[in-house]
Design a protein around this motif. Sequence first.
Motif, PDB file in Angstrom:
ATOM      1  N   THR A 297     -18.022  18.656 -34.454  1.00  0.00           N
ATOM      2  CA  THR A 297     -17.818  17.742 -35.577  1.00  0.00           C
ATOM      3  C   THR A 297     -16.369  17.248 -35.570  1.00  0.00           C
ATOM      4  O   THR A 297     -15.442  18.045 -35.410  1.00  0.00           O
ATOM      5  CB  THR A 297     -18.118  18.446 -36.903  1.00  0.00           C
ATOM      6  N   LYS A 298     -16.192  15.946 -35.694  1.00  0.00           N
ATOM      7  CA  LYS A 298     -14.885  15.280 -35.620  1.00  0.00           C
ATOM      8  C   LYS A 298     -14.244  15.405 -34.240  1.00  0.00           C
ATOM      9  O   LYS A 298     -13.025  15.264 -34.093  1.00  0.00           O
ATOM     10  CB  LYS A 298     -13.928  15.795 -36.692  1.00  0.00           C
ATOM     11  N   GLY A 299     -15.067  15.660 -33.233  1.00  0.00           N
ATOM     12  CA  GLY A 299     -14.563  15.778 -31.873  1.00  0.00           C
ATOM     13  C   GLY A 299     -14.107  14.440 -31.315  1.00  0.00           C
ATOM     14  O   GLY A 299     -14.509  13.369 -31.775  1.00  0.00           O
ATOM     15  N   ARG A 300     -13.251  14.503 -30.280  1.00  0.00           N
ATOM     16  CA  ARG A 300     -12.678  13.302 -29.681  1.00  0.00           C
ATOM     17  C   ARG A 300     -12.871  13.336 -28.169  1.00  0.00           C
ATOM     18  O   ARG A 300     -12.474  14.303 -27.515  1.00  0.00           O
ATOM     19  CB  ARG A 300     -11.179  13.220 -30.005  1.00  0.00           C
ATOM     20  N   LEU A 301     -13.465  12.296 -27.623  1.00  0.00           N
ATOM     21  CA  LEU A 301     -13.679  12.185 -26.189  1.00  0.00           C
ATOM     22  C   LEU A 301     -12.751  11.096 -25.647  1.00  0.00           C
ATOM     23  O   LEU A 301     -12.858   9.935 -26.050  1.00  0.00           O
ATOM     24  CB  LEU A 301     -15.148  11.852 -25.887  1.00  0.00           C
ATOM     25  N   ILE A 302     -11.835  11.489 -24.779  1.00  0.00           N
ATOM     26  CA  ILE A 302     -10.867  10.556 -24.199  1.00  0.00           C
ATOM     27  C   ILE A 302     -11.345  10.160 -22.806  1.00  0.00           C
ATOM     28  O   ILE A 302     -11.471  11.005 -21.916  1.00  0.00           O
ATOM     29  CB  ILE A 302      -9.463  11.189 -24.103  1.00  0.00           C
ATOM     30  N   VAL A 303     -11.622   8.890 -22.629  1.00  0.00           N
ATOM     31  CA  VAL A 303     -12.068   8.382 -21.323  1.00  0.00           C
ATOM     32  C   VAL A 303     -10.850   7.854 -20.566  1.00  0.00           C
ATOM     33  O   VAL A 303     -10.257   6.851 -20.966  1.00  0.00           O
ATOM     34  CB  VAL A 303     -13.107   7.257 -21.485  1.00  0.00           C
ATOM     35  N   ILE A 304     -10.491   8.552 -19.491  1.00  0.00           N
ATOM     36  CA  ILE A 304      -9.371   8.074 -18.665  1.00  0.00           C
ATOM     37  C   ILE A 304      -9.878   7.523 -17.336  1.00  0.00           C
ATOM     38  O   ILE A 304      -9.096   7.023 -16.518  1.00  0.00           O
ATOM     39  CB  ILE A 304      -8.299   9.175 -18.454  1.00  0.00           C
ATOM     40  N   GLY A 305     -11.192   7.579 -17.131  1.00  0.00           N
ATOM     41  CA  GLY A 305     -11.782   7.034 -15.923  1.00  0.00           C
ATOM     42  C   GLY A 305     -13.244   7.425 -15.822  1.00  0.00           C
ATOM     43  O   GLY A 305     -13.774   8.150 -16.671  1.00  0.00           O
ATOM     44  N   PHE A 306     -13.895   6.936 -14.771  1.00  0.00           N
ATOM     45  CA  PHE A 306     -15.295   7.303 -14.488  1.00  0.00           C
ATOM     46  C   PHE A 306     -15.519   7.134 -12.997  1.00  0.00           C
ATOM     47  O   PHE A 306     -16.187   6.221 -12.534  1.00  0.00           O
ATOM     48  CB  PHE A 306     -16.270   6.467 -15.319  1.00  0.00           C
ATOM     49  N   ILE A 307     -14.950   8.060 -12.243  1.00  0.00           N
ATOM     50  CA  ILE A 307     -14.872   7.968 -10.789  1.00  0.00           C
ATOM     51  C   ILE A 307     -16.240   7.861 -10.131  1.00  0.00           C
ATOM     52  O   ILE A 307     -16.379   7.250  -9.065  1.00  0.00           O
ATOM     53  CB  ILE A 307     -14.072   9.161 -10.212  1.00  0.00           C
ATOM     54  N   THR A 308     -17.287   8.403 -10.748  1.00  0.00           N
ATOM     55  CA  THR A 308     -18.610   8.352 -10.124  1.00  0.00           C
ATOM     56  C   THR A 308     -19.167   6.937 -10.055  1.00  0.00           C
ATOM     57  O   THR A 308     -20.125   6.684  -9.315  1.00  0.00           O
ATOM     58  CB  THR A 308     -19.611   9.237 -10.890  1.00  0.00           C
ATOM     59  N   GLY A 309     -18.571   6.001 -10.775  1.00  0.00           N
ATOM     60  CA  GLY A 309     -19.062   4.632 -10.745  1.00  0.00           C
ATOM     61  C   GLY A 309     -18.242   3.686  -9.905  1.00  0.00           C
ATOM     62  O   GLY A 309     -18.690   2.564  -9.609  1.00  0.00           O
ATOM     63  N   TYR A 310     -17.039   4.093  -9.501  1.00  0.00           N
ATOM     64  CA  TYR A 310     -16.120   3.155  -8.853  1.00  0.00           C
ATOM     65  C   TYR A 310     -16.651   2.597  -7.536  1.00  0.00           C
ATOM     66  O   TYR A 310     -16.311   1.479  -7.142  1.00  0.00           O
ATOM     67  CB  TYR A 310     -14.759   3.817  -8.605  1.00  0.00           C
ATOM     68  N   GLN A 311     -17.477   3.377  -6.831  1.00  0.00           N
ATOM     69  CA  GLN A 311     -17.995   2.916  -5.548  1.00  0.00           C
ATOM     70  C   GLN A 311     -19.222   2.029  -5.693  1.00  0.00           C
ATOM     71  O   GLN A 311     -19.706   1.475  -4.705  1.00  0.00           O
ATOM     72  CB  GLN A 311     -18.307   4.123  -4.648  1.00  0.00           C
ATOM     73  N   ASN A 312     -19.720   1.872  -6.918  1.00  0.00           N
ATOM     74  CA  ASN A 312     -20.839   0.971  -7.169  1.00  0.00           C
ATOM     75  C   ASN A 312     -20.354  -0.477  -7.198  1.00  0.00           C
ATOM     76  O   ASN A 312     -19.184  -0.737  -7.511  1.00  0.00           O
ATOM     77  CB  ASN A 312     -21.511   1.295  -8.511  1.00  0.00           C
ATOM     78  N   PRO A 313     -21.222  -1.433  -6.915  1.00  0.00           N
ATOM     79  CA  PRO A 313     -20.819  -2.845  -6.979  1.00  0.00           C
ATOM     80  C   PRO A 313     -20.257  -3.253  -8.333  1.00  0.00           C
ATOM     81  O   PRO A 313     -19.343  -4.067  -8.413  1.00  0.00           O
ATOM     82  CB  PRO A 313     -22.122  -3.593  -6.666  1.00  0.00           C
ATOM     83  N   THR A 314     -20.796  -2.678  -9.417  1.00  0.00           N
ATOM     84  CA  THR A 314     -20.302  -3.019 -10.761  1.00  0.00           C
ATOM     85  C   THR A 314     -19.098  -2.196 -11.167  1.00  0.00           C
ATOM     86  O   THR A 314     -18.385  -2.553 -12.104  1.00  0.00           O
ATOM     87  CB  THR A 314     -21.405  -2.792 -11.805  1.00  0.00           C
ATOM     88  N   GLY A 315     -18.887  -1.058 -10.490  1.00  0.00           N
ATOM     89  CA  GLY A 315     -17.807  -0.156 -10.866  1.00  0.00           C
ATOM     90  C   GLY A 315     -18.149   0.753 -12.017  1.00  0.00           C
ATOM     91  O   GLY A 315     -17.299   1.514 -12.492  1.00  0.00           O
ATOM     92  N   LEU A 316     -19.405   0.694 -12.485  1.00  0.00           N
ATOM     93  CA  LEU A 316     -19.795   1.449 -13.676  1.00  0.00           C
ATOM     94  C   LEU A 316     -20.933   2.409 -13.369  1.00  0.00           C
ATOM     95  O   LEU A 316     -21.931   2.018 -12.766  1.00  0.00           O
ATOM     96  CB  LEU A 316     -20.241   0.496 -14.791  1.00  0.00           C
ATOM     97  N   PRO A 317     -20.809   3.682 -13.804  1.00  0.00           N
ATOM     98  CA  PRO A 317     -21.914   4.622 -13.670  1.00  0.00           C
ATOM     99  C   PRO A 317     -22.871   4.458 -14.851  1.00  0.00           C
ATOM    100  O   PRO A 317     -22.447   4.091 -15.951  1.00  0.00           O
ATOM    101  CB  PRO A 317     -21.230   5.986 -13.713  1.00  0.00           C
ATOM    102  N   PRO A 318     -24.167   4.688 -14.662  1.00  0.00           N
ATOM    103  CA  PRO A 318     -25.101   4.580 -15.794  1.00  0.00           C
ATOM    104  C   PRO A 318     -24.892   5.705 -16.804  1.00  0.00           C
ATOM    105  O   PRO A 318     -24.631   6.848 -16.430  1.00  0.00           O
ATOM    106  CB  PRO A 318     -26.475   4.684 -15.124  1.00  0.00           C
TER     107      PRO A 318
END
Length: 412
Positions: A297-318
């Motif tokens: 509760t009241k937790g915070r998720l800091i996104v500093i990257g998403f390396i599993t998606g970088y090699q995809n054509p869109t750069g985004l992981p699902p």
Amino acid sequence: MSFSAKSGGALLSSRAPRCWWWRRRRPPCAAAGPAWSDFGGSRPRPILDMSYSRHFLDFQGSSIPSSMKKLVVTKLSQNFREAVTLRQDSPVPLPGDGDLLVRNRFVGINASDINYSAGRYDTSVKPPFDIGFEGVGDVVALGLSASADYTVGQAVAYLKAGSFAEYTVVPAKQAVPLPSVKPEFLTLMVSGATAHISLKELGELSEGKKVLVTAAAGGTGQFAVQLAKKAKCHVIGTCSSDEKAGFLKSIGCDRTINYKTENVESVLRKDYPEGVDVVYESVGGKMFDLALNSLATKGRLIVIGFITGYQNPTGLPPIKAELLPAKLLKKSASIRGFFLNHYLSEYKTALKHLLKMYERGDLVCEVDFGDMSPEGKFTGLESVFRAVDYMYMGKNIGKIVVELPHSVNSKL
């Protein structure tokens, strides 16, 4: 001999050996020489020949060559080997009035190198363009204004595009003076600063908070673990091998989770039933979904990257984004993105703090030169390609660094 100068300072040159240094102008007495067509620009002015001085050589005694090796993006692609070309005879750039010419000794590998080669950061930029975000090296030439704060032979680090080269021009205002040239300092430039600023500005860390760090044994994860421990938090780190788990324990991680041998979701549900307060997330995809579900509760998720998606054509992981609003609302939780370029006003203060921590022995700066890779240590610009592959195979412990050796009394 031929001599030339640029506006704002005097550039000294000789042909045997060819040497440069920017310094205060003396009374002129030399005749005009031909323009340097190698570098373009307006016709240079005649200046005094002072090449007799050893000061016009770099501080180890080897002359600055007229050409160098560097990596250049010649095709937009997330496939680094397809996108990037090693050029063998690029002109060594000239420093302007407020610039330093840095001979790179160590350059850092970042997951976002392939985002840069794919043109994702600035869609208006077209190839060819330079690549590489950070370097550590020696000042071998400088402009007149820059000489107020720097000298030839001084060790510096910098954060600037174009570090995958033997020489890089760096604005003096962007350079960071160092006590010596060490690869450990390079780990702080992007990886350490990202962890420090994001956790300080977005993490709201305090004693007793539970912090989950994904890819915890990587270049930036190692700092997130240590900084969270310094804040007296309980730290959980995910990794992919027992060797990495051992490293994490050595830097203070309270609970390591090897996702190759343990189910991360089950471990978090069992050991942390109330959830975690902060997540430092750089993996993306399924790990992002898992981390989101594990927030307290009241937790915070800091996104500093998403390396599993970088090699995809869109750069985004699902990800399972359709349930995201409900999950955040249910827990009064939040997700915050962090991009270092948006926090440059805090950058130098953060870096100064990290440097002091390292010099006091309060911070481990783990460097991975690829010694255990199939072809051995990452040495020379040719090995940058291997180093990027090594990162995406998930093999590194700490920051991946490539050494660019320059032998004394050699023109490279």
